[in-house]
Scaffold this motif. Structure first.
Motif, short mmCIF file in Angstrom:
data_model
loop_
_atom_site.label_atom_id
_atom_site.label_comp_id
_atom_site.label_asym_id
_atom_site.label_seq_id
_atom_site.Cartn_x
_atom_site.Cartn_y
_atom_site.Cartn_z
N LEU A 60 -76.30 -36.29 9.54
CA LEU A 60 -75.54 -35.31 10.35
C LEU A 60 -76.55 -34.54 11.07
O LEU A 60 -77.53 -34.29 10.70
CB LEU A 60 -74.65 -34.41 9.14
N CYS A 61 -76.02 -34.52 12.55
CA CYS A 61 -76.75 -33.67 13.35
C CYS A 61 -75.95 -32.71 14.31
O CYS A 61 -74.80 -33.02 14.77
CB CYS A 61 -77.56 -34.62 14.22
N GLY A 62 -76.29 -31.36 14.42
CA GLY A 62 -75.61 -30.59 15.16
C GLY A 62 -75.63 -30.98 16.73
O GLY A 62 -76.64 -31.40 17.23
N LEU A 88 -79.37 -46.00 14.50
CA LEU A 88 -79.23 -44.89 13.81
C LEU A 88 -77.61 -44.31 13.55
O LEU A 88 -77.06 -44.26 14.79
CB LEU A 88 -79.90 -43.59 14.10
N ARG A 89 -77.07 -44.53 12.73
CA ARG A 89 -75.58 -43.79 12.31
C ARG A 89 -75.61 -42.30 12.34
O ARG A 89 -76.27 -41.88 11.13
CB ARG A 89 -74.88 -44.61 11.24
N VAL A 90 -74.73 -41.59 13.02
CA VAL A 90 -74.93 -40.41 13.35
C VAL A 90 -73.70 -39.58 13.09
O VAL A 90 -72.60 -40.12 13.64
CB VAL A 90 -75.51 -39.98 14.61
N GLY A 91 -73.54 -38.46 12.40
CA GLY A 91 -72.29 -37.79 12.26
C GLY A 91 -72.40 -36.64 13.25
O GLY A 91 -73.46 -35.70 12.95
N LEU A 92 -71.63 -36.41 14.06
CA LEU A 92 -71.86 -35.11 14.98
C LEU A 92 -71.17 -33.98 14.40
O LEU A 92 -69.83 -33.95 14.24
CB LEU A 92 -71.20 -35.33 16.48
N VAL A 93 -72.04 -33.09 14.26
CA VAL A 93 -71.27 -31.69 13.79
C VAL A 93 -71.43 -30.68 14.93
O VAL A 93 -72.24 -30.35 15.55
CB VAL A 93 -72.29 -30.94 12.51
N LEU A 94 -69.75 -30.10 15.26
CA LEU A 94 -69.84 -29.50 16.32
C LEU A 94 -69.32 -27.96 15.98
O LEU A 94 -68.15 -27.58 16.16
CB LEU A 94 -68.83 -30.06 17.22
N PRO A 95 -70.19 -26.91 15.70
CA PRO A 95 -69.94 -25.84 15.40
C PRO A 95 -69.21 -24.83 16.41
O PRO A 95 -68.45 -23.81 16.25
CB PRO A 95 -71.02 -25.14 14.94
N GLY A 96 -69.44 -25.29 17.93
CA GLY A 96 -69.11 -24.61 18.75
C GLY A 96 -67.60 -24.78 19.42
O GLY A 96 -67.16 -24.32 20.36
N GLY A 97 -67.05 -25.85 18.46
CA GLY A 97 -65.56 -26.05 19.18
C GLY A 97 -65.50 -27.25 19.98
O GLY A 97 -66.47 -28.16 20.39
N ALA A 107 -74.18 -37.12 24.88
CA ALA A 107 -75.70 -37.33 24.17
C ALA A 107 -76.03 -38.14 23.40
O ALA A 107 -77.03 -38.49 22.95
CB ALA A 107 -76.00 -35.79 23.89
N ALA A 108 -74.88 -38.51 22.48
CA ALA A 108 -74.89 -39.42 21.36
C ALA A 108 -74.85 -40.90 21.75
O ALA A 108 -74.91 -41.79 20.91
CB ALA A 108 -73.88 -39.25 20.43
N ALA A 109 -75.09 -41.00 22.92
CA ALA A 109 -75.05 -42.51 23.70
C ALA A 109 -76.34 -43.64 22.84
O ALA A 109 -75.93 -44.62 22.64
CB ALA A 109 -75.12 -42.53 24.93
N PRO A 110 -77.53 -42.83 22.67
CA PRO A 110 -78.38 -43.58 21.90
C PRO A 110 -78.07 -44.21 20.35
O PRO A 110 -78.74 -44.94 19.77
CB PRO A 110 -79.48 -42.86 21.97
N PHE A 111 -76.97 -43.75 19.85
CA PHE A 111 -76.76 -43.86 18.39
C PHE A 111 -75.24 -44.53 18.15
O PHE A 111 -74.54 -44.68 19.16
CB PHE A 111 -76.51 -42.44 17.59
N THR A 112 -75.16 -44.83 16.97
CA THR A 112 -73.79 -45.33 16.63
C THR A 112 -72.93 -43.76 16.14
O THR A 112 -73.52 -43.47 14.99
CB THR A 112 -73.87 -46.40 15.53
N VAL A 113 -72.10 -43.39 16.69
CA VAL A 113 -71.34 -42.35 16.09
C VAL A 113 -70.43 -42.62 14.91
O VAL A 113 -69.62 -43.52 15.29
CB VAL A 113 -70.64 -41.94 17.21
N ALA A 114 -70.83 -42.24 13.74
CA ALA A 114 -70.09 -42.49 12.43
C ALA A 114 -68.72 -41.60 12.26
O ALA A 114 -67.95 -42.08 11.40
CB ALA A 114 -71.13 -42.58 11.51
N GLY A 115 -68.88 -40.68 13.16
CA GLY A 115 -67.85 -39.69 12.78
C GLY A 115 -68.00 -38.29 13.61
O GLY A 115 -69.23 -37.88 13.96
N VAL A 116 -67.14 -37.30 13.73
CA VAL A 116 -67.41 -36.03 14.26
C VAL A 116 -66.70 -35.12 13.53
O VAL A 116 -65.50 -35.31 12.90
CB VAL A 116 -66.51 -36.03 15.65
N GLU A 117 -67.50 -33.85 13.28
CA GLU A 117 -66.68 -32.78 12.42
C GLU A 117 -66.72 -31.64 13.48
O GLU A 117 -67.89 -31.01 13.94
CB GLU A 117 -67.76 -32.52 11.35
#
Length: 301
Positions: A60-62, A88-97, A107-117
């Protein structure tokens, strides 16, 4: 968000039980762990290559740290797109809405996006933004502040999400006492989701298997085994009683009596939770006899 297991157990090796597969999203860079990103990436890759890999979800990454994450992943060879290395499989954590969603996906183009929160104060607006911008193969979870989920607010939010393809997300702890919901509040959320067949993930405060009082802070922590066992309940009182149980022996025995169907129902509801330590929950399960010691991090044995 949960992650489908990617490293099958070797023939004859101990396997992670289905109840725990993909349950532990790697939140190492978040409080209270606060592991530097440059250390979190190789540590996560080691988890994903370990015998217990089937238990581990994405890193997970903000939104504000994706550039830092890209540099660390590149240094670790985890951004390869040509098949020469793991991606790298990454979960995007979006506290700013919702305003963070488009830029974060770019910005997550270099990764495999496994999900969004996605954190929001308006479930309708969040669903609309996800419908517009989220690729169809990427799962998402929507989190509203707990103060908006009291009374009729909870029912309204869950009704919005149940008509969408997205999960709910609930905060079960933090760095202050007020961040921890009591049994009744958490039971209300769990049973509201169960009544609707709405899946969800949890975050914060669930590092250990069994409900306990932290001796250093005095904070009351829910146990992830308590939450798993309460996940199938539709009666708030019954769920609250399970959440209040403090005996690891009692909880472990309840887990051992679960049928395959019950495990499926539970995990279709409670899909994952974020933990800043992968080792602690695995060690707890091994201590309770619910996981082979061979499936805990080597350095902890």
């Amino acid at each position: 968000m949960s992650s489908a297991p990617t490293t099958p157990a070797a023939a004859g090796a101990a396997a992670v039980p289905p109840l725990f597969q993909g349950l532990f999203d790697d939140a190492a860079v978040f409080p209270p762990g606060n592991l530097p990103v440059a250390e979190a990436v190789p540590a996560h890759l080691a988890h994903r290559a370990a015998p217990y890999a089937d238990a581990v979800g994405p890193l997970l990454c903000g939104a504000g740290r994706l550039g830092e994450l890209a540099a660390a992943a590149d240094a670790a060879g985890a951004t390869a797109t040509d098949g020469t290395g793991p991606r790298l499989r990454v979960g995007l954590v979006l506290p700013g809405g919702s305003s963070e969603l488009g830029p974060a996906l770019t910005a997550a183009a270099p990764f495999t996006v496994a999900g969004v929160e996605l954190a929001t104060r308006d479930a309708h607006e969040a669903v609309a933004a996800l419908d517009l911008l989220l690729p169809p193969d990427v799962p998402a979870a929507v989190e509203l502040p707990r103060e908006l989920l009291r009374g009729d607010g909870l029912e309204e939010v869950l009704d919005v999400l149940v008509d969408s393809p997205y999960r709910a997300k609930f905060r079960t702890g933090g760095v202050v006492a007020g961040a921890f919901p009591d049994e009744a509040e958490l039971a209300g959320f769990l049973t509201g989701c169960a009544q609707r067949g709405l899946p969800y993930k949890c975050t914060a405060g669930l590092h250990h298997a069994v409900r306990h009082t932290d001796p250093a802070t005095g904070f009351e922590h829910h146990g992830f085994l308590n939450v798993l066992l309460a996940a199938a309940e539709t009666d708030p009182k019954a769920a609250a009683e399970i959440l209040a149980e403090r005996s690891g022996t009692v909880l472990a025995e309840a887990v051992r009596t679960l049928t395959d169907r019950q495990v499926t129902v539970i995990r279709n509801s409670f899909t994952a939770f974020g933990t800043c330590s992968i080792a602690e929950p695995l060690d707890d399960l091994a201590a309770l006899g619910l996981l082979s010691p061979a499936l805990t991090p080597q350095e902890d044995r």
